[in-house]
Enzyme design. Structure first.
Site, PDB file in Angstrom:
ATOM      1  N   GLY A  69       2.553   5.260   1.308  1.00 22.06           N
ATOM      2  CA  GLY A  69       3.489   5.998   0.469  1.00 22.06           C
ATOM      3  C   GLY A  69       3.966   7.283   1.119  1.00 22.06           C
ATOM      4  CB  THR A  70       2.193   9.976   2.935  1.00 21.35           C
ATOM      5  OG1 THR A  70       1.267  10.192   1.865  1.00 21.35           O
ATOM      6  CG2 THR A  70       2.543  11.295   3.595  1.00 21.35           C
ATOM      7  CD  GLN A 173      -0.044   6.371  -8.784  1.00 16.97           C
ATOM      8  OE1 GLN A 173      -0.539   5.467  -9.460  1.00 16.97           O
ATOM      9  NE2 GLN A 173      -0.727   7.010  -7.850  1.00 16.97           N
ATOM     10  CB  SER A 193       1.389   3.166  -1.450  1.00 15.24           C
ATOM     11  OG  SER A 193       0.159   3.287  -0.782  1.00 15.24           O
ATOM     12  CG  HIS A 195      -4.021   3.057  -1.158  1.00 15.64           C
ATOM     13  ND1 HIS A 195      -4.778   4.023  -1.772  1.00 15.64           N
ATOM     14  CD2 HIS A 195      -2.947   3.703  -0.656  1.00 15.64           C
ATOM     15  CE1 HIS A 195      -4.194   5.201  -1.629  1.00 15.64           C
ATOM     16  NE2 HIS A 195      -3.080   5.042  -0.963  1.00 15.64           N
ATOM     17  CB  THR A 231       2.113  -3.182  17.498  1.00 18.30           C
ATOM     18  OG1 THR A 231       2.597  -3.109  18.834  1.00 18.30           O
ATOM     19  CG2 THR A 231       1.539  -4.559  17.232  1.00 18.30           C
ATOM     20  CB  CYS A 320      -2.829  14.676  -2.165  1.00 22.41           C
ATOM     21  SG  CYS A 320      -2.517  12.976  -1.799  1.00 22.41           S
TER      22      CYS A 320
HETATM   23  N1  PLP Z   1       3.519   8.956  -4.059  1.00 22.12           N
HETATM   24  C1  PLP Z   1       2.757   8.921  -5.157  1.00 22.12           C
HETATM   25  C2  PLP Z   1       3.405   9.005  -6.497  1.00 22.12           C
HETATM   26  C3  PLP Z   1       1.365   8.805  -5.051  1.00 22.12           C
HETATM   27  O1  PLP Z   1       0.622   8.783  -6.155  1.00 22.12           O
HETATM   28  C4  PLP Z   1       0.788   8.737  -3.761  1.00 22.12           C
HETATM   29  C5  PLP Z   1      -0.673   8.687  -3.594  1.00 22.12           C
HETATM   30  O2  PLP Z   1      -1.415   9.216  -4.401  1.00 22.12           O
HETATM   31  C6  PLP Z   1       1.632   8.775  -2.638  1.00 22.12           C
HETATM   32  C7  PLP Z   1       3.001   8.887  -2.827  1.00 22.12           C
HETATM   33  C8  PLP Z   1       1.091   8.699  -1.251  1.00 22.12           C
HETATM   34  O3  PLP Z   1       0.739   7.370  -0.940  1.00 22.12           O
HETATM   35  P1  PLP Z   1      -0.260   7.063   0.265  1.00 22.12           P
HETATM   36  O4  PLP Z   1      -1.630   7.432  -0.219  1.00 22.12           O
HETATM   37  O5  PLP Z   1      -0.099   5.593   0.491  1.00 22.12           O
HETATM   38  O6  PLP Z   1       0.189   7.856   1.429  1.00 22.12           O
END
Ligand code: PLP
Length: 382
Positions: A69-70, A173, A193, A195, A231, A320
């Site tokens: 996600g990041t 989410q 994302s 996970h 890759t 985070c």
């Molecule tokens: N965006 C949202 C709304 C999230 O809740 C999160 C993770 O908590 C992320 C982005 C980041 O995702 P990732 O942990 O896969 O980098």
């Protein structure tokens, strides 16, 4: 352990592991190799791309695999805007968006952070009011990670289309919890994302609508049509694909409804058993698995630790920023004060949770809250 922190990360489903394992063994090849080993790996990547596209209602060619996600959020923002451009985001975005915005400001972009109402919702009119002649991108999340509150992304998508501005939504989410259709939302870019939907960590995707110009943030090989070279993480991609297939099925096979019923039971019981307790964002449309509860006069971190000792995993907010003593900026944006924000806890459920686990949480939490309140009363009276 009763795991109620699924918005931080979810346990991998056995079916997802089954889809990944062959990619470590017989299909370990590099998908760019033209020999049969490479072609076997490529098969898994292609299959997963279809599954992800199936969940989001787009073409497979519009999916770009990333590390999560990041990265997808950063790619969406930095890949679209240029120095001198203005972008609009909400004040309750994940740090992957908000910190990227701070970076963009240092690099010549202008950012407007739009606030939310008391229910934690972005009001479309405030997006409209923030538009400027140089606005190039709007980024508003689909569901908030701390409260689960759904945002009016379809309306924002229409505003973006009318103004001819690119629209990105962070659906990390939301995916797997509510239907996510890129065409209904009208977005040009969308982040997911693995996970967060019972897939592996370190893999995600960015939907990029055909024809949307994107400046890659990495330079190297031809992978992902040069939009994200490197890759491919084939086992991760295979896991994401399977997680998306299962997530799509869960929307209609009763799994999401079962989680909603467990969440509602938890909320009703805790708010009736524990005085001075309130659900943040309760009256807003929310994803089914999340509840954010304010326990007045209780240190949220202390309660997380007390519950952990009782075998229950919850959290004070975003993974985070958890552990940071800072109040939650999401809850503050909704009008809570610093102390209330620090006294709020998130319980986020997943497919693995059972009714017994929820009943055990209901039995354990009132005592933990009472003990902490008694301790802080002694502290204040001392
Ligand atoms: N965006 C949202 C709304 C999230 O809740 C999160 C993770 O908590 C992320 C982005 C980041 O995702 P990732 O942990 O896969 O980098």
């Amino acid at each position: 352990m009763i795991y109620l922190d699924n918005n931080s990360t979810t346990p991998l489903l056995p079916e997802v592991l089954d889809a990944m394992l062959p990619c470590f063994t017989e299909s370990f090849g590099n998908p760019s190799s033209i020999h049969s080993g490479g072609r076997r790996a490529l098969f898994h990547v292609k299959e997963a791309r279809q599954e992800v596209a199936g969940l989001l209602g787009c073409q497979a060619s519009e999916i770009v695999f990333t590390s999560g996600g990041t990265e997808s959020d950063n790619l969406a923002l930095k890949g679209i805007v240029n120095p001198g451009d203005h972008l609009i985001v909400s004040a309750i975005e994940h740090s992957a968006i908000l910190v990227a915005c701070t970076w963009l400001e240092k690099h010549g972009c202008e950012v407007t952070r739009v606030g939310v109402n008391g229910l934690g919702q972005v009001e479309p009119d405030s997006i409209r009011a923030a538009l400027k002649p140089n606005t190039r991108l709007i980024s508003v999340m689909m569901a908030n990670n701390e409260t689960g509150v759904l945002q009016p992304v379809e309306e924002i998508g229409r505003i973006a289309a009318e103004a001819d501005i690119w629209f990105h939504t962070d659906a990390v989410q939301a995916a797997g919890k509510v239907p996510v259709s890129v065409n209904r939302i009208g977005c040009d870019l969308l982040t997911i994302s693995a996970h967060k939907l019972h897939g592996p960590q370190g893999i995600g995707a960015l939907f990029l609508r055909a024809g949307t110009p994107l400046r890659p943030q990495l330079h190297g090989g031809h992978q992902e049509k040069r939009r994200r070279p490197g890759t491919e993480n084939v086992p991760g991609i295979a896991g994401l694909g399977r997680a998306c297939r299962l997530a799509k099925a869960a929307l209609t096979n009763g799994s999401v409804d079962r989680i909603a019923a467990l969440r509602d039971r938890l909320e009703d019981a805790l708010t009736s058993l524990i005085p001075d307790t309130r659900i943040n964002g309760r009256r807003a449309a929310r994803v089914a698995n999340t509840t954010n509860i304010l326990f007045e006069n209780v240190g949220g971190d202390a309660l997380v630790l007390a519950l952990d000792e009782l075998g229950i995993a919850a959290s004070r907010g975003s993974a985070c920023s958890a552990g940071a003593a800072d109040p939650s900026s999401v809850l503050m944006a909704m009008g809570l004060n610093g102390q209330q924000s620090r006294s709020s806890l998130r319980f986020s459920l997943g497919k693995q949770n059972t009714a017994d686990e929820i009943e055990n949480t209901i039995s354990a939490t009132p005592g933990a809250v009472a003990r902490l309140r008694a301790k802080s009363a002694v502290f204040w009276s001392a």
